[in-house]
Design a protein around this motif. Sequence first.
Motif, PDB file in Angstrom:
ATOM      1  N   ARG A   4       4.668   1.835  -6.561  1.00 28.63           N
ATOM      2  CA  ARG A   4       3.838   1.441  -7.530  1.00 28.63           C
ATOM      3  C   ARG A   4       4.294   2.598  -8.722  1.00 28.63           C
ATOM      4  NH1 ARG A   4      -0.247   1.545 -11.262  1.00 28.63           N
ATOM      5  NH2 ARG A   4      -0.626  -0.354 -12.270  1.00 28.63           N
ATOM      6  N   ALA A   5       4.125   3.771  -8.616  1.00 22.78           N
ATOM      7  CA  ALA A   5       4.583   4.842  -9.570  1.00 22.78           C
ATOM      8  C   ALA A   5       5.945   4.589 -10.030  1.00 22.78           C
ATOM      9  CB  ALA A   5       4.336   5.979  -9.029  1.00 22.78           C
ATOM     10  N   ARG A  49       0.733  -1.418  -0.117  1.00 15.32           N
ATOM     11  CA  ARG A  49      -0.116   0.082  -0.089  1.00 15.32           C
ATOM     12  C   ARG A  49       1.024   1.239  -0.053  1.00 15.32           C
ATOM     13  NH1 ARG A  49      -4.408  -2.164  -2.093  1.00 15.32           N
ATOM     14  NH2 ARG A  49      -5.107  -4.346  -0.760  1.00 15.32           N
ATOM     15  N   PRO A  86       1.542   3.878  -3.044  1.00 13.39           N
ATOM     16  CA  PRO A  86       1.326   4.391  -4.337  1.00 13.39           C
ATOM     17  C   PRO A  86       2.804   4.905  -5.021  1.00 13.39           C
ATOM     18  CG  PRO A  86      -0.518   5.389  -2.958  1.00 13.39           C
ATOM     19  CD  PRO A  86       0.735   4.550  -1.923  1.00 13.39           C
TER      20      PRO A  86
END
Length: 255
Positions: free
Chosen positions: A68-69, A63, A65
């Motif tokens: 992942r980006a 969790r 972001p």
Amino acid sequence: MRILTSDPLRRVLLGALAALTLAGCSDNAMTGRRQLAFVSDEQLAQMADQPWAELRAQTPVLRDPAARARVVRVMEPIIQATGRTDLAWDVVVFDSPEVNAFVLPNGKVGVFRGLLELVGSDDELAAVLGHEAAHILARHPAERVSHQLATQAGVTLAQLVFGGENGENAEMVAGVLGLGATYGVLLPYSRSHELEADRLGVELMRKAGFEPQAAVRFWERMIARQARQGAPPEALSTHPGDERRLSELRKAVAA
């Protein structure tokens, strides 16, 4: 039950296996060699859907972001470099300390938190993702599945062929051939796949605008980590020996 197999039938079975093997061979422009591939890219993509769904269900997603980006930012130019924009690409970062990543034939990309904690730069992350994407371009999954199928077919054929005179030894023959195939064919072939993916991965890095030398730096870091933890000898591993891998990788970077 004793299996009776006549000489004519043996010849037919052997001929059928040889014909099937020849029919499954094709040229791969990416690797520059002939490959045994009984399954298509479409079939492989379908085969990858279930394990991907199972992994998503069993492994927590990170969790974060920003993490992942970062992976998406690195992966997007690599995808463009592969030319496989036809795949439904998707990136997931898993919340696991495992130092690993993978690209499936259906375009699903998995990166584990442990890898992000180990890499020293986006270029090093690109080295790993380029290597994994190279497996798909080289059709290594199709080749591995096909070799597994051919090995299983060969073992079954051996049971039939040798069952005539030595029916009581058929199980032993199958066991010996299975062991021999594993350590004499499948693992060495996996090692050659890894070296091939290293070379093609460097090419993808170049096309995507990343620094190829980062691949050497990453594997030096990985090798140092494995040395602290212990690793199996090359003869019993699916990956090439450390010095051999670094030597071949340096050649690819210098090319």
